[in-house]
Enzyme design. Sequence first.
Site, PDB file in Angstrom:
ATOM      1  N   CYS A   1      -6.332 -14.532  52.525  1.00  0.00           N
ATOM      2  CA  CYS A   1      -5.497 -15.629  52.026  1.00  0.00           C
ATOM      3  C   CYS A   1      -5.870 -15.964  50.588  1.00  0.00           C
ATOM      4  O   CYS A   1      -6.773 -16.769  50.334  1.00  0.00           O
ATOM      5  CB  CYS A   1      -5.654 -16.844  52.939  1.00  0.00           C
ATOM      6  SG  CYS A   1      -4.625 -18.212  52.417  1.00  0.00           S
TER       7      CYS A   1
ATOM      8  N   CYS B   1      -5.542 -19.623  49.779  1.00  0.00           N
ATOM      9  CA  CYS B   1      -6.624 -20.509  50.237  1.00  0.00           C
ATOM     10  C   CYS B   1      -7.871 -20.326  49.373  1.00  0.00           C
ATOM     11  O   CYS B   1      -8.499 -21.294  48.974  1.00  0.00           O
ATOM     12  CB  CYS B   1      -7.016 -20.204  51.683  1.00  0.00           C
ATOM     13  SG  CYS B   1      -5.641 -20.044  52.792  1.00  0.00           S
ATOM     14  N   ASP B   2      -8.238 -19.081  49.119  1.00  0.00           N
ATOM     15  CA  ASP B   2      -9.567 -18.820  48.578  1.00  0.00           C
ATOM     16  C   ASP B   2      -9.585 -18.350  47.122  1.00  0.00           C
ATOM     17  O   ASP B   2     -10.654 -18.219  46.529  1.00  0.00           O
ATOM     18  CB  ASP B   2     -10.267 -17.755  49.448  1.00  0.00           C
ATOM     19  CG  ASP B   2     -10.374 -18.210  50.897  1.00  0.00           C
ATOM     20  OD1 ASP B   2     -10.439 -19.435  51.112  1.00  0.00           O
ATOM     21  OD2 ASP B   2     -10.371 -17.357  51.800  1.00  0.00           O
TER      22      ASP B   2
END
Length: 500
Positions: free
Chosen positions: A180, A183-184
Amino acid sequence: MHRRIIKIISSLVLFFSTVSFATSNILNKHEKTKDDLEITKQDIHSVVILGGGVGALTSGIYLARAGYSPLIIEGSMTYGLIAQSHLVENWPIEYQISGTELAEKLRTQASKNGCNILSKEVIDVDFSKKPYVITVKDLYKSNQIEKIFANACIIAMGSSSNYLNVEGEKLYWGKGISNCAVCDGALYRNKNVVIVGGGDSAILEANYLSNLANKVSVLVRKDALKAKDKAQINVLNKKDNVEILYNTDVVSINGDKENVKSITVFDKVKNVKYNLDVAGVFLAIGSRPNTQIFKNKLDLDQDGYIKINNNLQTSINDIYAVGDIVDPVFKQAITAAGDGAKAAILCQKGLDEQIAVKTDTKAASIKRASDLAASSVIEIKDMKQFENEMATKNIPIIIDFYATWCGPCKRISPILENQAKILQGKIKILKINVDKLHEIASRYEIKAMPTIVVFDKDRKMLFKKMGTEDISSLLFSLEQIKDKSISEIEDYLQKINQSS
Ligand code: NDP
């Protein structure tokens, strides 16, 4: 008039036959095993929607507006895979919107229209007879199992990301490997990263990461991209810090046990194996349908997708399926939404015909963070505030590293708020948005979200926990020390530290 009277009488006949059918099933259940729950007609939902992504939420909106307060069981992946798209540019009306924001808007719309949303994981189904039985597990307390009964279901449980299955993948998952970028990605600012995959997701994620990372290498196993979105490909081709390496397989992901340091790849044309020094490896290698629990319960195709007819009905009556779980081809948010609407209308028609007993009042709903009283969690706004909070050395501190894009982080938030109130005066809880305060995230080598870092009262870092499951079980476990002294709490945290 005459026809109307006949219609009313036949409706009443159908109504009583439905009730007696339900009652006879209830009796059968009781005869079968003493462990069976007592099912009353109030416990039977007219319709239960399995899944919490775009398809599920759209079905929910249509059914709620038709007067059925559907129960949506959203599972552990809040909003589904769309939450991993940082930018959606093909959703009608929205020129540009993040996947999380899109799904969040739909979720609010579903909720406002009367859907009950339950955050539990579906672990089993029994579609052998009505009422259908859906077994769910608490997301955080795995021994808490519950059975839910339904006259009809719409399955929209989507798909899960694929894995590479190469050396180092398991060891470095969350320590530099992620599926992701949204997300990261912020944790890899000014670092070198690779994206594995040549589909639209890979291109979208490479574009996103190119704005953060020093260099992005896209590893494509064939000699051409699979991606179809020409606009995104053109954007990527213009980036100076992006290279696309074709005919390249991943051999292994390497590091120092704690962090990814490099990736070994194999160039199939030059027939050479070599290393790329990278801090992050992002996988965008497609997905597989989440149909494990439907094996031998519904007809599946050879790739595991649920088979449906033209009316989106599965091999079982009144069980519909939509979105990525039935669709190996399109996999678009808008097609899932369209099918979600169709399934809801067809399902509603079936329910109306059966004069279904509308008994959704007992449906559970999750507690939203906004429903809770004033927050006890301290949101860090800048470096100075952070240093001040850390300088006050009286009680342990937990720091929650999150991003606004990160779906799993949203799941942690209400638990954190709740536990912060319970632990007030015993443990201080800080929240850090890594998009805004990435220097703090790099100071503590945060590699994935959500991550929490725990410090003792002298600000010695004790341990980190990553992922919703580990974080939530730690947070719940802290309830048992809420009445203890600070030194007993420190002992408890030290013990966790030693066993981590
Ligand atoms: P895809 O299945 O389309 O692409 C997966 C990619 O990963 C392919 O290039 C595939 O290679 C590669 N791959 C698979 N397994 C491995 C492996 N073990 N090692 C290396 N490479 C591997 O998945 P996506 O998630 O990209 O897209 C899914 C669907 O969603 C598609 O229909 C896509 O169009 C859609 N989508 C649309 C977007 C948009 O409209 N903007 C954005 C994102 C997704 P190979 O080609 O060799 O099979």
